[in-house]
Write a protein that holds these residues in place. Structure first.
Motif, PDB file in Angstrom:
ATOM      1  N   GLU A  52       0.822  -1.219   0.000  1.00 27.77           N
ATOM      2  CA  GLU A  52       0.000   0.000   0.000  1.00 27.77           C
ATOM      3  C   GLU A  52       0.849   1.259   0.000  1.00 27.77           C
ATOM      4  N   PRO A 106      -1.655   4.449  -5.264  1.00 24.65           N
ATOM      5  CA  PRO A 106      -2.607   5.550  -5.054  1.00 24.65           C
ATOM      6  C   PRO A 106      -3.901   5.016  -4.449  1.00 24.65           C
ATOM      7  N   GLY A 107      -4.699   5.908  -3.899  1.00 23.16           N
ATOM      8  CA  GLY A 107      -5.917   5.517  -3.211  1.00 23.16           C
ATOM      9  C   GLY A 107      -6.979   4.925  -4.116  1.00 23.16           C
ATOM     10  N   GLU A 108      -6.842   5.082  -5.430  1.00 27.79           N
ATOM     11  CA  GLU A 108      -7.826   4.534  -6.362  1.00 27.79           C
ATOM     12  C   GLU A 108      -7.769   3.015  -6.450  1.00 27.79           C
ATOM     13  N   LEU A 109      -6.726   2.412  -5.898  1.00 27.63           N
ATOM     14  CA  LEU A 109      -6.535   0.967  -6.010  1.00 27.63           C
ATOM     15  C   LEU A 109      -6.823   0.270  -4.684  1.00 27.63           C
ATOM     16  N   ILE A 163     -13.658  -3.346  -3.737  1.00 21.94           N
ATOM     17  CA  ILE A 163     -14.204  -2.374  -4.701  1.00 21.94           C
ATOM     18  C   ILE A 163     -15.595  -2.806  -5.172  1.00 21.94           C
ATOM     19  N   GLY A 165      -8.418  -2.216  -9.499  1.00 17.17           N
ATOM     20  CA  GLY A 165      -9.107  -0.924  -9.532  1.00 17.17           C
ATOM     21  C   GLY A 165     -10.163  -0.932 -10.611  1.00 17.17           C
ATOM     22  N   ARG A 213     -11.812   0.437 -13.964  1.00 17.12           N
ATOM     23  CA  ARG A 213     -11.227   1.008 -15.172  1.00 17.12           C
ATOM     24  C   ARG A 213     -11.532   2.498 -15.328  1.00 17.12           C
ATOM     25  N   GLU A 214     -12.642   2.938 -14.750  1.00 18.08           N
ATOM     26  CA  GLU A 214     -12.983   4.354 -14.829  1.00 18.08           C
ATOM     27  C   GLU A 214     -12.043   5.222 -14.005  1.00 18.08           C
ATOM     28  N   SER A 215     -11.314   4.594 -13.066  1.00 18.41           N
ATOM     29  CA  SER A 215     -10.416   5.333 -12.177  1.00 18.41           C
ATOM     30  C   SER A 215      -8.943   5.031 -12.415  1.00 18.41           C
ATOM     31  N   VAL A 216      -8.646   3.902 -13.058  1.00 16.25           N
ATOM     32  CA  VAL A 216      -7.268   3.473 -13.270  1.00 16.25           C
ATOM     33  C   VAL A 216      -7.146   2.922 -14.682  1.00 16.25           C
ATOM     34  N   LEU A 230      -3.054   6.554 -13.982  1.00 17.90           N
ATOM     35  CA  LEU A 230      -4.393   7.074 -13.751  1.00 17.90           C
ATOM     36  C   LEU A 230      -4.823   7.966 -14.905  1.00 17.90           C
TER      37      LEU A 230
END
Length: 218
Positions: free
Chosen positions: A3, A7-10, A57, A94, A96-99, A216
């Motif tokens: 971690e 990034p926080g998106e994952l 997620i 993650g 796909r819309e975020s990563v 990203l």
């Protein structure tokens, strides 16, 4: 540990053991029906980690089958990466819309076997590794470079769907825990621009080297 590189998106999951309750879908079991025990444990625990990360997620468990060139097939709308080495397994996912893409790799924090460095590096990379090793001999920079190239490939392939060899990426490692990869092979367009590079992070701690790339959207 991983971690610290993400990034926080994952979402992520990692383990230093093979949990006895780890399980596989029948389709996954068929893939490794003839595998040796070591391979079965790596395959099973990596997917145990992947399903735990997917749950974070909101994505239900599904078979994660190796596809083209062994890349894992993720559920629709998901990007991800798995890795395993002696005493460590991990998965990162993650939406796909975020990563756009992610690649991770783990290796033992040890020197590469004799002869491997020249096989996986470009001539321009070797003096950089030598300089880093002189500046900080407590770190196995050759293994970090190898791991970073593995992460580059794992981030590249889901986008390009083409092979990327060790000779196709020129990497520069920095002592601050980052690395940059200049791609020497023509890549596809990503967000309207040719894919020419990746940036990533590395960590050497507790007997392990971990590298990670997360691209990203702009």
């Amino acid at each position: 540990m991983i971690e610290r590189l993400l990034p926080g998106e994952l979402a992520w999951e990692e383990t230093r053991t093979d949990p006895p309750d780890a399980w596989l879908f029948d389709e996954e079991t068929a893939v490794i029906a003839r595998a040796v025990d070591k391979r079965r444990r790596e395959f099973t625990t990596a997917r145990h980690c992947a399903r735990a990360a997917l749950a974070k997620i909101g994505v239900p468990a599904a078979p994660l089958l190796p596809g083209e060139r062994g890349a894992p097939g993720w559920p629709d709308g998901v990007v991800g990466s798995m890795t395993h080495c002696a005493g460590y397994r991990a998965a990162v996912v993650g939406l796909r819309e975020s990563v756009l893409t992610v690649g991770i790799d783990a290796e033992p924090h040890d020197a590469l076997p004799d002869g491997v460095l020249n096989a996986v590096t470009l001539p321009a990379e070797r003096p950089r590794i030598e300089a880093l090793s002189t500046a900080d001999p407590s770190v196995h920079w050759d293994r970090i470079l190898f791991s970073a190239k593995e992460s580059v490939y794992k981030a590249w392939f889901p986008i390009a769907r083409e092979w990327l060899g060790f000779e196709d990426a020129d990497l520069t490692l920095d002592r601050d825990g980052t690395f940059a990869a200049r791609l020497l092979k023509t890549g596809p367009e990503v967000e309207g621009e040719p894919l020419t590079s990746f940036s990533g992070r590395w960590l050497a701690d507790d007997g392990l080297i971990i590298t990670a790339i997360a691209r990203l959207p702009r």
